[in-house]
Design an enzyme around this catalytic site. Structure first.
Site, PDB file in Angstrom:
ATOM      1  NE  ARG A 147      13.358  -9.276  66.735  1.00  0.00           N
ATOM      2  CZ  ARG A 147      14.099  -8.612  65.845  1.00  0.00           C
ATOM      3  NH1 ARG A 147      15.236  -8.053  66.226  1.00  0.00           N
ATOM      4  NH2 ARG A 147      13.702  -8.480  64.595  1.00  0.00           N
ATOM      5  CD  GLU A 148      10.718  -6.446  74.846  1.00  0.00           C
ATOM      6  OE1 GLU A 148      10.710  -5.215  74.936  1.00  0.00           O
ATOM      7  OE2 GLU A 148      10.280  -7.064  73.855  1.00  0.00           O
ATOM      8  CB  THR A 149      10.427 -13.875  74.523  1.00  0.00           C
ATOM      9  OG1 THR A 149      10.308 -13.624  73.122  1.00  0.00           O
ATOM     10  CG2 THR A 149       9.147 -13.454  75.220  1.00  0.00           C
TER      11      THR A 149
END
Length: 259
Positions: A147-149
């Site tokens: 989910r970093e982006t």
């Protein structure tokens, strides 16, 4: 034998198997810098006779990722807020992230075989921690997501290389760019999971795998892991030469002619 129990990480050793357990079940094992320091310490504390390391999470989730308090102005007690870190110079930011990454690097040592037993959520930092291990055995409720982006960030804890190696560039990009969940069945199909079992069977199946990994002579497995781990960095002829050299060492060792 207990080696460590602090900051959300517990390490115990029985015979040649070490168990590393994330112990923040009330927070779905959300990770903190203190947890990363404890995980890095775990790698340094392992006795030399440990051959297999099993990584687990207490409760319903393996790890739901980074503790979101790190992104708030208040931060996590006793830790530098990521918002404060953003104001630092390049060298300081680089050093801080390099320190975080230490929790994720030692799992791929050639003298160890490492297994992540994944149930529930493995998100972000949790996904990357599972990717740090050599093998992943998953409960059928496992859910991976990067989910970093979606937070405006990138995966920076060592997860990009193993993800591409396992599923290929195109699929890795799609998983990271969309942040979608990869369920257990798909994880097994695309190579993220070595095995998927019912939740109730996860512990027993993991123990069975650990026992199977102990069956072969240790030095043969060390050489084999080194060959496989670095194979992508060598062309066919180079890899064949590496195989010959490794086999020569094994033959001499078996004949009692080793150094």
């Amino acid at each position: 034998m207990s080696l460590l129990d602090r900051d959300g990480v517990r390490v115990t050793v029985r015979d040649a198997v070490a168990s590393v357990t994330l112990t923040r079940p009330d927070k779905r094992n959300a990770q903190t810098p203190a947890m990363w320091r404890a995980l890095a310490a775990a790698g340094r504390l392992l006795p030399g006779d440990v051959r297999v390391v099993v990584l687990r999470g207490e409760g319903v989730s393996f790890s739901a990722g980074l503790d979101r308090r790190a992104f708030t102005p208040e931060g996590i007690d006793g830790e530098l807020s990521f918002l404060e870190l953003a104001r630092a110079g390049d060298a300081e930011i680089d050093a801080a992230i390099a320190g975080f990454q230490e929790a994720f690097t030692w799992w791929r040592r050639n003298d160890l075989l490492t297994v992540a037993a994944v149930q529930g959520h493995a998100i972000g930092a949790g996904f990357q921690l599972a990717l740090a291990c050599d093998l992943r055995i998953c409960a059928d409720d496992a859910r991976f997501a990067m989910r970093e982006t979606s937070l405006g960030l990138v995966p920076d804890l060592g997860g990009t290389r193993p993800l591409v190696a396992l599923v290929g560039y195109g699929r890795a990009l799609e998983i990271c760019a969309t942040g979608r969940s990869v369920h257990a069945e798909e994880a097994e199909r695309i190579g993220l999971a070595n095995l998927v079992v019912p939740v109730a069977d996860l512990a027993a199946a993991t123990d069975d795998l650990a026992a199977a990994l102990l069956a072969a002579p240790r030095d043969a497995l060390i050489e084999t892991k080194a060959l496989l781990r670095d194979a992508a960095g060598h062309d066919y002829d180079e890899q064949r030469a590496r195989e010959r050299a490794a086999q020569a060492r094994r033959l001499r060792d078996l004949a009692g002619l080793g150094e």
